[in-house]
Design an enzyme around this catalytic site. Sequence first.
Site, PDB file in Angstrom:
ATOM      1  CG  ASP A 107      54.636 -65.312 126.808  1.00 43.75           C
ATOM      2  OD1 ASP A 107      54.142 -64.295 127.335  1.00 43.75           O
ATOM      3  OD2 ASP A 107      55.798 -65.695 127.032  1.00 43.75           O
ATOM      4  N   GLY A 137      56.443 -60.384 125.163  1.00 43.78           N
ATOM      5  CA  GLY A 137      57.261 -59.476 125.959  1.00 43.78           C
ATOM      6  C   GLY A 137      58.573 -60.096 126.402  1.00 43.78           C
ATOM      7  CG  PHE A 138      60.597 -64.032 128.605  1.00 43.79           C
ATOM      8  CD1 PHE A 138      61.210 -63.647 129.789  1.00 43.79           C
ATOM      9  CD2 PHE A 138      61.141 -65.105 127.904  1.00 43.79           C
ATOM     10  CE1 PHE A 138      62.332 -64.306 130.267  1.00 43.79           C
ATOM     11  CE2 PHE A 138      62.253 -65.777 128.370  1.00 43.79           C
ATOM     12  CZ  PHE A 138      62.856 -65.371 129.555  1.00 43.79           C
ATOM     13  CG  ASP A 168      55.195 -58.584 130.885  1.00 46.45           C
ATOM     14  OD1 ASP A 168      55.262 -59.109 129.742  1.00 46.45           O
ATOM     15  OD2 ASP A 168      55.586 -59.158 131.912  1.00 46.45           O
ATOM     16  N   GLY A 170      58.514 -62.888 135.532  1.00 39.59           N
ATOM     17  CA  GLY A 170      59.828 -62.427 135.954  1.00 39.59           C
ATOM     18  C   GLY A 170      60.450 -63.255 137.054  1.00 39.59           C
ATOM     19  CG  ASP A 201      54.736 -71.596 130.712  1.00 45.99           C
ATOM     20  OD1 ASP A 201      55.674 -71.558 129.894  1.00 45.99           O
ATOM     21  OD2 ASP A 201      54.524 -70.674 131.537  1.00 45.99           O
ATOM     22  CB  CYS A 248      55.013 -94.870 132.850  1.00 46.52           C
ATOM     23  SG  CYS A 248      54.714 -93.383 131.857  1.00 46.52           S
ATOM     24  CB  CYS A 290      53.928 -92.166 128.487  1.00 44.58           C
ATOM     25  SG  CYS A 290      55.556 -92.936 128.312  1.00 44.58           S
ATOM     26  CB  CYS A 305      56.323 -96.369 129.646  1.00 40.32           C
ATOM     27  SG  CYS A 305      57.595 -95.252 130.288  1.00 40.32           S
ATOM     28  CG  HIS A 309      58.546 -90.772 130.058  1.00 44.37           C
ATOM     29  ND1 HIS A 309      57.854 -91.782 130.682  1.00 44.37           N
ATOM     30  CD2 HIS A 309      59.307 -90.185 131.029  1.00 44.37           C
ATOM     31  CE1 HIS A 309      58.175 -91.817 131.967  1.00 44.37           C
ATOM     32  NE2 HIS A 309      59.055 -90.855 132.195  1.00 44.37           N
TER      33      HIS A 309
END
Length: 375
Positions: A89, A92-93, A143, A221, A271, A309, A311, A314, A340
Amino acid sequence: MFRLLKREGRAKRGEFQTVHGVIQTPVFMNVGTVAAIKGAVSTQDLEEIHTQVELSNTYHLHVRPGDKIIKQLGGLHRFMSWDRPILTDSGGFQVFSLAGLRKIKEEGVYFNSHIDGRKIFMGPEESMQIQSNLASTIAMAFDECPSARADRTYVKNSVERTTRWLARCKSEMQRLNGLEDTINRQQLLFAINQGAVYPDIRIEHAKIISEMELDGYAVGGLAVGETHEEMYHILEETIPFLPKDKPVYLMGVGTPANILESVERGVDFFDCVYPTRNGRHGHLYTNQGKINLFNAKYELDSRPIEEGCGCPACRRYSRAYIRHLLKAKEMLGMRLCVLHNLYFYNTMMEEIRAALDAGEFAAYKKQKLQNMSQD
């Protein structure tokens, strides 16, 4: 670089070719802001839970340890021992959300570090230089991210400046990719569409940046104060005016429901910090809805977080044990919960891709939303 494999309505199934491998889309990028996933998750863990893309942040890595240090160590991939794609990224944010005192000028933004208060300047060229030092696979344009509720006149002026900044980002990226000492000379650049909740400003900006021929296009935004309905409306209005042959990235979004709704509207990249942040607080995603392991009813629950699951949590541990770890403030508890949640998100994206391949996304989306609302 972006190959469209299948379309169902506006939903897209594609492949994005990069110097660090092919990204199967739609994709959820796992957020490792400072080159690590919060919750003691290693890059080896990321491979095990089928992560395609890791996301790190330009501003945070510039402040600590420093992008020049990372360049000296061979770039971000070598630094964090990750050979798959990385998106950075632009910073900017963070500049606009973390900096209490800042001064926005045409050349860029003057502000103080949230770590030690030192004065920092960041503009389009500086952001590109930092990201080039990091040598990420995909760099984001610098930005301004105005509030969703900002005044229309302010938003219009802000978007016009962001457009001028984008031209400078593109020029600087081309220069940096031509230098002999640049680590990743095939670094890609994504533009960011802004415009708060004003569809006409969004559409006009989408048209302008589409003509600038970037490698991908983000919608920024959003998820910053507007309702879900407003966000979906902006996507419906804006995405048709972005290039059809380039990936679309919705920044910072979101819940599983947000992702399903946004895929339907043509988004390819996502994301969000939700799976990691919620995991660290014992809030876990399942196909039957979210559960909170701090609830007393799980004290004697010998089942895994979710039956079936695959993962790491689990496959081996019970809800009761993980709850105990969380209550005892043991790092392992947070780590297992984060693993998880990220696995849940990554697996959901695999399911979305499979549903699109089979031409059954609409049915999959309906069933998934119905199942997750059971709790």
